[in-house]
Design a protein around this motif. Structure first.
Motif, short mmCIF file in Angstrom:
data_model
loop_
_atom_site.label_atom_id
_atom_site.label_comp_id
_atom_site.label_asym_id
_atom_site.label_seq_id
_atom_site.Cartn_x
_atom_site.Cartn_y
_atom_site.Cartn_z
N VAL A 183 0.86 -1.18 0.00
CA VAL A 183 0.00 0.00 0.00
C VAL A 183 0.90 1.23 0.00
CG1 VAL A 183 -1.93 -1.13 1.16
CG2 VAL A 183 -0.13 -0.05 2.51
N ALA A 184 0.36 2.33 -0.53
CA ALA A 184 1.16 3.55 -0.66
C ALA A 184 0.40 4.73 -0.08
CB ALA A 184 1.52 3.81 -2.12
N LEU A 185 1.14 5.61 0.58
CA LEU A 185 0.63 6.90 1.06
C LEU A 185 1.50 7.97 0.44
CD1 LEU A 185 -1.16 8.56 3.13
CD2 LEU A 185 0.78 8.37 4.69
N VAL A 186 0.91 8.81 -0.38
CA VAL A 186 1.64 9.84 -1.10
C VAL A 186 1.18 11.21 -0.62
CG1 VAL A 186 2.22 10.81 -3.36
CG2 VAL A 186 1.87 8.35 -3.11
N VAL A 187 2.12 12.03 -0.17
CA VAL A 187 1.83 13.40 0.27
C VAL A 187 2.59 14.35 -0.65
CG1 VAL A 187 1.93 15.05 2.17
CG2 VAL A 187 1.53 12.61 2.65
N GLU A 188 1.83 15.24 -1.29
CA GLU A 188 2.41 16.16 -2.28
C GLU A 188 1.97 17.57 -1.94
OE1 GLU A 188 2.42 16.60 -7.18
OE2 GLU A 188 0.96 15.31 -6.15
N ASN A 189 2.87 18.53 -2.11
CA ASN A 189 2.53 19.91 -1.81
C ASN A 189 3.17 20.86 -2.81
OD1 ASN A 189 5.19 19.59 -0.78
ND2 ASN A 189 4.89 21.40 0.51
N THR A 190 2.58 22.03 -2.89
CA THR A 190 3.19 23.11 -3.65
C THR A 190 4.20 23.82 -2.76
OG1 THR A 190 1.35 24.53 -3.00
CG2 THR A 190 1.17 23.42 -5.14
N GLY A 191 4.97 24.71 -3.34
CA GLY A 191 5.96 25.43 -2.56
C GLY A 191 7.17 25.80 -3.40
N GLU A 192 8.20 26.25 -2.71
CA GLU A 192 9.43 26.61 -3.41
C GLU A 192 10.19 25.34 -3.81
OE1 GLU A 192 11.71 29.11 -0.88
OE2 GLU A 192 10.17 30.67 -0.72
N GLN A 193 11.05 25.48 -4.81
CA GLN A 193 11.87 24.36 -5.24
C GLN A 193 12.88 23.99 -4.15
OE1 GLN A 193 13.62 25.15 -9.07
NE2 GLN A 193 11.81 24.42 -10.16
N VAL A 194 13.05 22.71 -3.92
CA VAL A 194 13.95 22.22 -2.88
C VAL A 194 15.24 21.76 -3.53
CG1 VAL A 194 14.24 20.60 -0.98
CG2 VAL A 194 11.96 21.44 -1.56
N PRO A 195 16.40 22.29 -3.12
CA PRO A 195 17.68 21.86 -3.71
C PRO A 195 17.90 20.36 -3.55
CG PRO A 195 17.97 23.84 -2.37
CD PRO A 195 16.59 23.34 -2.10
N ALA A 196 18.53 19.76 -4.54
CA ALA A 196 18.74 18.31 -4.52
C ALA A 196 19.61 17.90 -3.34
CB ALA A 196 19.38 17.86 -5.83
N GLN A 197 20.63 18.72 -3.00
CA GLN A 197 21.50 18.35 -1.88
C GLN A 197 20.77 18.41 -0.54
OE1 GLN A 197 21.92 20.86 -3.95
NE2 GLN A 197 22.41 22.78 -2.90
#
Length: 364
Positions: A284-298
């Motif tokens: 089973v999967a729980l996915v949480v997604e939000n808008t916002g500023e871009q997050v640096p990969a590091q």
């Protein structure tokens, strides 16, 4: 544990090789002896063609040769067995050395056994993998202890400073001091509770039951709705019934932490936080997604470590204690699941939690 001294494995293998060689040789010589006896008469006799030896003559001729051969094979078995056992046990000596170094605290040593795959190679590779995981775990615990000490010391230092300032300032008001101390104390309590929850998840000290992640998503959304409305964030929940085995309290904390982060680290206005549950083959999967500023990969690779925060995570009235995603990661690990955190190209994050699904026969 104190044990009585015994023979080394190399000596045991040497004696085993020599004993096997001697038994095989005796059986072979016995077969030859029995074969010869079929064609040798019991007594010596004189015939027209010449003298025919008897069995007594054969024993006198064959006995010394057999003795010499057996002694030679015994020496060959012992010397050869000692050499072969030593060659076979070289990988075990290297594994023993690695174990000794690990017991002394040197976790960076690796066996790196050469050669083709066999039982010793599999054991060495498994031991290297265990040392790597143990080294990473110890390093993580050391960082955690250092960070926890720092985080716990900060409220105490602030409290001490405020009390000293209040003592030296005759015009201070008790109400302002009490209010500030209450805020600092609340932060210390939140941090302590988070540490206890993290420890509980790491120890897996909980009772498992059937839990529906879709119901937890709705409960977390209802709880955090007032805060989302104050921040102008819209919460959306959808998905299928997703049943898993675990602690309802811990999984609710996991869902609440993820949704809380999605609300807090969002756009200043008209943001969105979305929670979706789904049922896949065996999980089973729980996915949480939000808008916002871009997050640096590091930054993404460090967000699940304790007390790690981005620049935007230490501003505002809900900066937290830096354990939100660390607690989520520990809860996921305790439930034998996986946690994936990626940045959305348009900004914000996408966090996916996958847990084992409840077998059809166990769903109630």
């Amino acid at each position: 544990m104190t044990r009585a001294p015994g023979m080394s494995v190399r000596l045991k293998l040497t004696l085993s090789y020599a004993a096997f060689l001697m038994v095989a040789s005796v059986l072979l010589l016995a077969a030859v002896w029995l074969y010869l006896l079929r064609y040798v008469p019991a007594r010596a006799s004189q015939t027209i063609g010449g003298f025919v030896p008897g069995r007594d003559d054969l024993i006198r001729a064959f006995g010394p040769v057999v003795t010499v051969v057996l002694l030679f094979l015994l020496v060959v078995g012992l010397v050869g067995g000692w050499f072969l056992a030593g060659r076979m046990l070289v990988p075990l000596d290297r594994i023993t050395e690695a174990t000794r170094r690990a017991a002394e605290g040197s976790l960076s040593y690796r066996i790196r056994l050469e050669g083709r795959n066999d039982e010793f190679r599999e054991l060495a590779d498994s031991f290297d993998a265990m040392l790597a995981r143990l080294e990473a775990h110890v390093a993580e615990q050391q960082r955690f202890a250092a960070n926890a000490s720092h985080e716990l010391r900060t409220p105490l230092a602030i409290t001490q400073t405020m009390l000293e300032v209040a003592r030296n300032d005759p015009g201070h008001t008790d109400d302002a001091l009490v209010e500030r101390l209450t805020a600092v104390n609340a932060r210390a309590i939140d941090l302590t509770e988070a540490l206890l929850l993290l420890s509980r998840a790491d120890q897996r000290s909980f009772t498992r039951e059937v839990v529906d992640l879709s119901l937890l998503a709705e409960e977390a959304a209802e709880t955090l709705l007032p805060m989302a409305e104050r921040r102008g964030v819209t919460i959306e929940t959808s998905g299928d019934i997703a049943l898993t085995l675990g602690s309802r309290a811990l999984l609710l904390q996991l869902t609440t932490n993820l949704l809380h982060n999605a609300i807090v680290h969002n756009l200043a206005e008209r943001g969105t936080a979305r929670v979706v549950t789904s049922l896949e083959s065996g999980s089973v999967a729980l996915v949480v997604e939000n808008t916002g500023e871009q997050v640096p990969a590091q930054l993404l690779s460090t967000l699940t470590e304790p007390f790690q925060r981005g620049a935007e995570r230490i501003r505002g009235d809900h900066g937290g204690v830096g354990l939100g995603l660390a607690i989520v990661k520990s809860i996921v690990n305790a439930h034998d699941g996986t946690l994936t955190v990626i940045g959305r190209p348009e900004g914000g994050m996408l966090v996916t939690v996958q847990l084992p699904a409840v077998p059809s026969g166990d769903a109630r």
